[in-house]
Design an enzyme around this catalytic site. Structure first.
Site, PDB file in Angstrom:
ATOM      1  N   CYS A 142       0.823  -1.210   0.000  1.00 11.02           N
ATOM      2  CA  CYS A 142       0.000   0.000   0.000  1.00 11.02           C
ATOM      3  C   CYS A 142       0.861   1.267   0.000  1.00 11.02           C
ATOM      4  O   CYS A 142       1.562   1.517  -0.968  1.00 11.02           O
ATOM      5  CB  CYS A 142      -0.999  -0.023   1.147  1.00 11.02           C
ATOM      6  SG  CYS A 142      -2.357   1.174   0.906  1.00 11.02           S
ATOM      7  N   HIS A 235      -4.208  -4.459  -0.051  1.00 11.01           N
ATOM      8  CA  HIS A 235      -3.995  -5.087   1.255  1.00 11.01           C
ATOM      9  C   HIS A 235      -4.471  -6.530   1.224  1.00 11.01           C
ATOM     10  O   HIS A 235      -5.508  -6.870   1.811  1.00 11.01           O
ATOM     11  CB  HIS A 235      -4.767  -4.330   2.335  1.00 11.01           C
ATOM     12  CG  HIS A 235      -4.165  -3.028   2.730  1.00 11.01           C
ATOM     13  ND1 HIS A 235      -3.073  -2.917   3.562  1.00 11.01           N
ATOM     14  CD2 HIS A 235      -4.521  -1.759   2.402  1.00 11.01           C
ATOM     15  CE1 HIS A 235      -2.778  -1.640   3.737  1.00 11.01           C
ATOM     16  NE2 HIS A 235      -3.633  -0.914   3.049  1.00 11.01           N
ATOM     17  N   GLU A 237      -3.368  -8.762   2.904  1.00 10.49           N
ATOM     18  CA  GLU A 237      -3.245  -9.284   4.266  1.00 10.49           C
ATOM     19  C   GLU A 237      -4.452  -8.978   5.138  1.00 10.49           C
ATOM     20  O   GLU A 237      -4.570  -9.519   6.249  1.00 10.49           O
ATOM     21  CB  GLU A 237      -1.976  -8.721   4.930  1.00 10.49           C
ATOM     22  CG  GLU A 237      -2.098  -7.318   5.519  1.00 10.49           C
ATOM     23  CD  GLU A 237      -2.032  -6.198   4.494  1.00 10.49           C
ATOM     24  OE1 GLU A 237      -2.031  -5.022   4.896  1.00 10.49           O
ATOM     25  OE2 GLU A 237      -1.967  -6.501   3.285  1.00 10.49           O
TER      26      GLU A 237
END
Length: 313
Positions: A142, A235, A237
């Protein structure tokens, strides 16, 4: 094989409840194996949440890894207890003489600032340069992806009129590369950002390769140096409820944030999120660990350096 984590890290107990195999240092020292060394520069405000999200993904591999957490000396976290930071994090100047097989640099909520106006820009610039000679492969996430592209290649970022917020379909442009092994032709990626990088700026640099993008959220994954640098603008994650937490935090406080797109079931924020990215998130991280770290890093970690040879993808 499990991850090797610092004793008493909160993520250990959280992930054990999810039946994810993790191991603390005390148990891991009994195993005679050279684990991969992964360092995480965690710039996110809610550090424990980010630690857990990343450890969850890194655990999806048969390889043993030692996880280290790095912090900046020029910035003090306001949202994480100082006791946690002192126990589990080390300053860059403590770790800079060490070598690592892999590194993850997270996003940060400072997109409204020009890069040079960020209070820790000088220190993080040193870390970006250090990673070239001390890390086999670095994943930038990011804001860190935008900052890394700017620092290494001069790629600018641009403010968006509205926050890029939600789950967006991505297309693999080079499905044959190891990073996308096992991927479908399309996959989904969470995005939560106020700025973007643009294809036309990236294409000015022969060293950079756009390997995934979206017609809605734009460039999503850029690679350089045969996989030594991987820039992810979203993102992968994120846990299922992260976007929900961000939406409810900002609701009524900002006029540039809409309900996250393609996220809630029936587009109803009273319903649970529709999780569409988790399988590919696990694949992305396991492929990165396997093909760009484990199969490329030297057994003697001291041999890691700028002249490491990588196959051309």
């Amino acid at each position: 094989m499990p991850l090797r984590l610092p004793d008493k890290l909160p993520a250990i107990e959280l992930l054990k409840k999810e039946n994810i195999f993790v191991m603390d240092d005390s148990r891991a020292t009994s195993q005679d194996i050279r684990p991969l060394r992964i360092v995480i520069l965690n710039l996110m405000p809610l550090k424990i949440t980010t630690e857990t999200d990343l450890v969850r993904l890194l655990s999806n591999t048969p390889l043993q890894m030692e996880i280290y957490f790095m912090k900046l000396k020029s910035h003090t976290s306001k949202n994480t207890p100082i006791e946690h930071m002192m126990m589990f994090y080390k300053d860059f100047d403590v770790l800079e003489k060490e070598k690592f097989d892999g590194m993850i640099i997270t996003g940060a909520p400072i997109e409204h600032l020009e890069f040079e106006d960020v209070e820790y820009w000088n220190e993080i610039s040193k870390i970006f340069a250090w990673a070239n000679t001390h890390v086999t492969s670095t994943m930038y996430i990011c804001w860190a992806a935008q900052a890394g592209l700017y620092y290494h290649y001069g790629v600018p970022k641009y403010q968006l009129p509205k926050k890029m917020f939600g789950i967006f379909q991505q297309h693999t442009l080079q499905p044959q590369i190891p990073l996308f092994r096992g991927f479908d032709d399309v996959f989904y990626m969470p995005h939560s950002r106020h700025t973007e990088v643009r294809r036309e700026d990236i294409e000015k640099h022969n060293e950079l390769e756009i390997v995934a993008e979206s017609p809605d959220s734009g460039v999503s994954i850029v690679m350089a140096r045969g996989g030594r640098q991987i820039f992810v603008t979203g993102h992968m994650e994120y846990s299922p409820y992260t976007l929900d937490s961000e939406y409810r935090r900002d609701l009524g406080k900002r006029d540039d944030v809409d309900m996250p797109k393609n996220y809630y079931r029936d587009n109803d924020p009273q319903k649970a999120p529709n999780v569409t990215w988790r399988a590919h998130a696990n694949l992305l991280f396991s492929n990165w660990i396997n093909y760009y770290i484990y199969q490329e890093t030297p057994y003697n970690i001291e041999e890691i350096g700028y002249k490491n040879k990588f196959h051309t993808l």
